[in-house]
Scaffold this motif. Structure first.
Motif, PDB file in Angstrom:
ATOM      1  N   GLU A 228       0.956  -1.392   0.151  1.00 15.92           N
ATOM      2  CA  GLU A 228       0.195   0.066   0.144  1.00 15.92           C
ATOM      3  C   GLU A 228       0.756   1.184   0.126  1.00 15.92           C
ATOM      4  OE1 GLU A 228      -2.137  -1.022   3.239  1.00 15.92           O
ATOM      5  OE2 GLU A 228      -3.387  -2.707   2.087  1.00 15.92           O
ATOM      6  N   ASN A 229       2.003   1.038   0.667  1.00 17.95           N
ATOM      7  CA  ASN A 229       3.034   2.331   0.542  1.00 17.95           C
ATOM      8  C   ASN A 229       3.477   2.534  -0.851  1.00 17.95           C
ATOM      9  OD1 ASN A 229       4.156   3.570   3.130  1.00 17.95           O
ATOM     10  ND2 ASN A 229       3.348   1.661   3.590  1.00 17.95           N
ATOM     11  N   ILE A 230       3.760   1.472  -1.569  1.00 19.35           N
ATOM     12  CA  ILE A 230       3.863   1.496  -3.045  1.00 19.35           C
ATOM     13  C   ILE A 230       2.743   2.320  -3.841  1.00 19.35           C
ATOM     14  CG2 ILE A 230       4.496   0.357  -5.170  1.00 19.35           C
ATOM     15  CD1 ILE A 230       6.294  -1.630  -3.497  1.00 19.35           C
ATOM     16  N   GLY A 231       1.485   1.698  -3.520  1.00 17.48           N
ATOM     17  CA  GLY A 231       0.090   1.979  -4.307  1.00 17.48           C
ATOM     18  C   GLY A 231      -0.065   3.366  -4.481  1.00 17.48           C
ATOM     19  N   THR A 232       0.409   3.885  -3.210  1.00 17.40           N
ATOM     20  CA  THR A 232      -0.103   5.463  -2.914  1.00 17.40           C
ATOM     21  C   THR A 232       0.649   6.532  -3.713  1.00 17.40           C
ATOM     22  OG1 THR A 232      -0.343   7.077  -1.213  1.00 17.40           O
ATOM     23  CG2 THR A 232       1.224   5.848  -0.961  1.00 17.40           C
ATOM     24  N   ASN A 237       1.966   9.097  -9.430  1.00 14.29           N
ATOM     25  CA  ASN A 237       2.882   9.148 -10.555  1.00 14.29           C
ATOM     26  C   ASN A 237       1.810   9.222 -11.653  1.00 14.29           C
ATOM     27  OD1 ASN A 237       5.931   8.626 -10.676  1.00 14.29           O
ATOM     28  ND2 ASN A 237       5.159   7.944  -8.741  1.00 14.29           N
ATOM     29  N   ILE A 238       0.637   8.636 -11.781  1.00 14.35           N
ATOM     30  CA  ILE A 238      -0.383   8.601 -12.715  1.00 14.35           C
ATOM     31  C   ILE A 238      -0.863  10.089 -12.853  1.00 14.35           C
ATOM     32  CG2 ILE A 238      -2.667   8.048 -13.535  1.00 14.35           C
ATOM     33  CD1 ILE A 238      -2.035   5.105 -12.172  1.00 14.35           C
ATOM     34  N   ALA A 239      -1.335  10.644 -11.626  1.00 10.90           N
ATOM     35  CA  ALA A 239      -1.570  12.008 -11.714  1.00 10.90           C
ATOM     36  C   ALA A 239      -0.842  13.075 -12.526  1.00 10.90           C
ATOM     37  CB  ALA A 239      -2.013  12.578 -10.263  1.00 10.90           C
ATOM     38  N   ALA A 240       0.613  12.700 -12.069  1.00 11.02           N
ATOM     39  CA  ALA A 240       1.612  13.788 -12.462  1.00 11.02           C
ATOM     40  C   ALA A 240       1.971  13.454 -14.111  1.00 11.02           C
ATOM     41  CB  ALA A 240       2.838  13.500 -11.863  1.00 11.02           C
ATOM     42  N   PHE A 253      10.239  10.894  -6.863  1.00 13.96           N
ATOM     43  CA  PHE A 253      10.934  10.869  -5.506  1.00 13.96           C
ATOM     44  C   PHE A 253      10.228  10.150  -4.814  1.00 13.96           C
ATOM     45  CE2 PHE A 253      11.629  12.387  -1.392  1.00 13.96           C
ATOM     46  CZ  PHE A 253      13.081  12.200  -1.249  1.00 13.96           C
ATOM     47  N   HIS A 254       8.875  10.122  -4.580  1.00 18.71           N
ATOM     48  CA  HIS A 254       8.031   9.594  -3.828  1.00 18.71           C
ATOM     49  C   HIS A 254       8.019   8.088  -3.828  1.00 18.71           C
ATOM     50  CE1 HIS A 254       3.785   9.554  -1.385  1.00 18.71           C
ATOM     51  NE2 HIS A 254       4.768   9.148  -0.932  1.00 18.71           N
ATOM     52  N   PHE A 255       7.979   8.009  -5.090  1.00 14.39           N
ATOM     53  CA  PHE A 255       7.938   6.434  -5.662  1.00 14.39           C
ATOM     54  C   PHE A 255       9.264   5.722  -5.467  1.00 14.39           C
ATOM     55  CE2 PHE A 255       8.903   3.277  -9.103  1.00 14.39           C
ATOM     56  CZ  PHE A 255       7.733   2.439  -8.858  1.00 14.39           C
ATOM     57  N   PHE A 256      10.414   6.118  -5.606  1.00 11.98           N
ATOM     58  CA  PHE A 256      11.763   5.669  -5.466  1.00 11.98           C
ATOM     59  C   PHE A 256      12.173   5.516  -3.828  1.00 11.98           C
ATOM     60  CE2 PHE A 256      12.391   6.752  -9.880  1.00 11.98           C
ATOM     61  CZ  PHE A 256      12.760   5.317 -10.310  1.00 11.98           C
ATOM     62  N   PHE A 257      11.627   6.386  -3.271  1.00 17.22           N
ATOM     63  CA  PHE A 257      11.801   6.553  -1.705  1.00 17.22           C
ATOM     64  C   PHE A 257      11.080   5.458  -1.231  1.00 17.22           C
ATOM     65  CE2 PHE A 257      10.930   7.984   2.822  1.00 17.22           C
ATOM     66  CZ  PHE A 257      12.208   8.283   2.949  1.00 17.22           C
ATOM     67  N   ASN A 258       9.888   5.411  -1.592  1.00 15.17           N
ATOM     68  CA  ASN A 258       8.976   4.088  -0.892  1.00 15.17           C
ATOM     69  C   ASN A 258       9.384   2.767  -1.440  1.00 15.17           C
ATOM     70  OD1 ASN A 258       7.761   6.084   0.423  1.00 15.17           O
ATOM     71  ND2 ASN A 258       5.772   5.463   0.076  1.00 15.17           N
ATOM     72  N   ILE A 259       9.810   2.657  -2.713  1.00 13.32           N
ATOM     73  CA  ILE A 259      10.470   1.245  -3.291  1.00 13.32           C
ATOM     74  C   ILE A 259      11.622   1.197  -2.530  1.00 13.32           C
ATOM     75  CG2 ILE A 259      11.661   0.700  -5.291  1.00 13.32           C
ATOM     76  CD1 ILE A 259       8.609   0.035  -5.711  1.00 13.32           C
TER      77      ILE A 259
END
Length: 575
Positions: A228-232, A237-240, A253-259
């Motif tokens: 769920e941390n990845i899903g959010t 990213n879709i919105a961006a 950044f949010h995506f890679f940080f959580n990944i």
């Protein structure tokens, strides 16, 4: 007892009530905070550490990490935050979003809060119709809070009982018997669940209910939390995709940080689960793996999962904090800034209106500054075109034409955006007036661009007859352009300010200076005609250019007045 389609629809409906309650609760909190959120985010991000604190606090206030992230991105676009500062806010938002899980685990599973939730709705429902904005916003937040927990109770009631539906347990077991591979499968399941619900809070709540009802074991639930941390971040990213480069960078950044966080946690997940199990037994004397008919015992597992959620996000920030500059450089490498940014598209509005109308208006305000920048560039190009005989005329004319087309596109896009913002049901009167003045402002700015383009076309005729123009006329035209340039510069400064700080007196002085120049040079023009100093055709062209530049001055004053939210005098524009 089999689980029917009707039962499934009840579960979906219960989830819908929960998400609806969360939405109302979040929007109400944001309205209560109002413009103070802007001050919090822009004033407390001097470095990454204060940015983390700011992101945590803002998410706690708004109950939405997505809102905090979007807010941070919009402030980066507006120049209120640097990209580096926004990364701190995003990390803090990751921690802040865990508050929802604690709230659900504590009030939803450990205590019977439904009677209290109903009482809260009963108390505050009448205030939804209050004429006092602040009281109405508080009532909205409290009613949303009540609906949220009523929805949670409905979810708990709609989830099928494992003992009465053994086929569900068999289905879950089929994916739970692969050891470590099962954890990876449920990380993906958590990601998909977040994408389906479009809310990490809703996905976390579903996971908590599944654990509470005995559908899944604690390790499986922990794996879903990681997913769920990845899903959010996937949602962001879709919105961006339609956003500008800063929006894309923040989302990446949010995506890679959580990944990265999920990867290291998956490596250590069994030791971490053992640690949490030991802590839970120390506090409650019951391991997290136990499944009991006692709701308080099962509630302990939900609390332990909330602790895992918080532990992961806090430790991810602690461990990766020093490596943030490296992640930033990587993100900038894969998402480079486009040189010579396209003037034809919105820079600061990357999606639909934000949840808070105040922030939407701020984004539109930045776009009006973008328009003012284009007008200044048009003036500089026109000045070069009209006063420099050696200028590359083809290039300058093409530039001015492109700028004029850009203002046409931007006026329509900004206006459409403001219309969507104005459709918000809870706009304050000051916000409605600000939108109306902004609509007037962009209309006047588009007219200025039109006139600049018309004057640029007149310069072609001026070049043909330049030999017939006395030096005095050329000097007067240059002085008129310089006077208009001063007014354009003041307008650009005023458009960037909040209404109460707009310098209308200087704007009026400059508009009157343009009028005086036009009147003075018109008198000189008639004297030249009477003296036979230049042909009538050249004189008509000179007066045409003077009059159009004077009309630009009138529109500039209108823009200044709209920026200030008040009028100094009635408009005298008739073109």
């Amino acid at each position: 007892m089999s689980y029917s389609l009707f039962d499934f629809l009840q579960l979906v409906g219960s989830l819908g009530i929960f998400i609806f309650g969360m939405k109302i609760f979040s929007e109400g909190l944001q309205k209560i905070a109002g413009s103070r959120l802007k001050g919090i985010v822009s004033g407390m991000t001097r470095n990454r550490l204060t940015g983390v604190v700011t992101g945590f606090g803002t998410t706690a206030i708004t109950q939405s990490s997505t809102t905090t992230t979007v807010m941070a991105v919009s402030f980066v676009n507006a120049g209120l935050l640097t990209f580096v500062q926004s990364t701190g806010v995003i990390m803090g938002a990751n921690i802040g979003t865990t508050i929802t899980a604690w709230m659900v685990a504590l009030f939803g599973f450990k205590f019977q809060i439904t009677p209290i939730a109903l009482a809260v709705i009963g108390i505050f429902f009448a205030f939804l119709f209050s004429g006092n904005n602040r009281l109405r916003n508080i009532a909205e937040a409290m009613v949303g809070f009540g609906i949220l927990f009523i929805g949670l109770e409905f979810i708990k009631g709609a989830v099928p009982d494992i003992n009465s539906n053994p086929e569900i347990l068999a289905f879950m077991d089929a994916f739970s018997d692969y050891g470590y591979l099962s954890l990876i499968i449920f990380v993906l399941a958590g990601t998909v669940l977040t994408l389906l619900t479009q809310s990490s809070s809703a996905a976390t709540t579903i996971t908590l209910v599944m654990l509470f009802e005995g559908w899944i074991s604690f390790p499986i639930a922990a794996a879903m939390i990681l997913g769920e941390n990845i899903g959010t971040t996937v949602t962001a990213n879709i919105a961006a995709l339609v956003g500008n480069v800063q929006a894309k960078r923040a989302a990446r950044f949010h995506f890679f940080f959580n990944i990265i966080g999920v990867i290291w946690m998956m490596i250590l997940i069994y030791p971490v689960i053992m640690l949490i199990d030991n802590l839970t037994q120390y506090v409650s004397e019951n391991p997290i793996s136990i499944l009991s008919d006692d709701e308080s015992v099962r509630g302990n597992a939900a609390l332990a999962l909330s602790f895992f959620h918080t532990f992961f996000n806090v430790m991810n920030v602690v461990l990766l904090f020093a490596f943030v500059p490296m992640i930033i450089r990587f993100v900038e490498y894969i998402q480079p800034d486009k040189k010579g940014e396209d003037e034809f598209h919105l820079r600061y509005i990357s999606a639909g209106p934000m949840t808070s109308p105040g922030f939407s208006i701020e984004q539109a305000h930045k776009e009006t500054q973008h328009l003012a920048d284009i007008l200044e560039k048009m003036h500089l190009a026109l000045n070069e075109l009209a006063t420099n005989p050696k200028a590359d005329r083809t290039l300058l004319l093409e530039k001015i034409r492109n700028y004029e087309e850009a203002t046409d596109v931007l006026e329509i896009e900004i206006s459409d955006y403001l219309v969507r913002v104005s459709e918000h049901t809870n706009l304050e009167r000051s916000q409605t007036e600000r939108i109306r003045h902004m609509q007037t402002m962009i209309n006047d700015m588009e007219r200025i661009a039109d006139i600049y383009y018309q004057v640029s076309l007149l310069t072609e005729r001026m070049v043909e007859s330049r030999a017939d123009w006395p030096e005095e006329a050329m000097q007067e035209l240059a002085e008129m352009l310089e006077t208009v340039n001063s007014a354009i510069h003041t307008m650009k400064e005023n458009v960037s300010k909040e209404p109460e700080y707009v310098d209308l007196e200087s704007a009026l002085v400059q508009e009157e200076a343009i009028d005086r120049c036009r009147d003075m040079y018109r008198a000189s023009h008639y004297l030249r005609l009477e003296g036979g100093n230049y042909p009538a055709r050249s004189g008509v062209l000179f007066m045409d250019m003077l009059n159009r530049l004077e009309r630009i001055g009138d529109h500039i004053l209108n823009v200044n007045e709209s920026a200030a939210g008040r009028r100094l005098k009635a408009s005298r524009i008739e073109d």
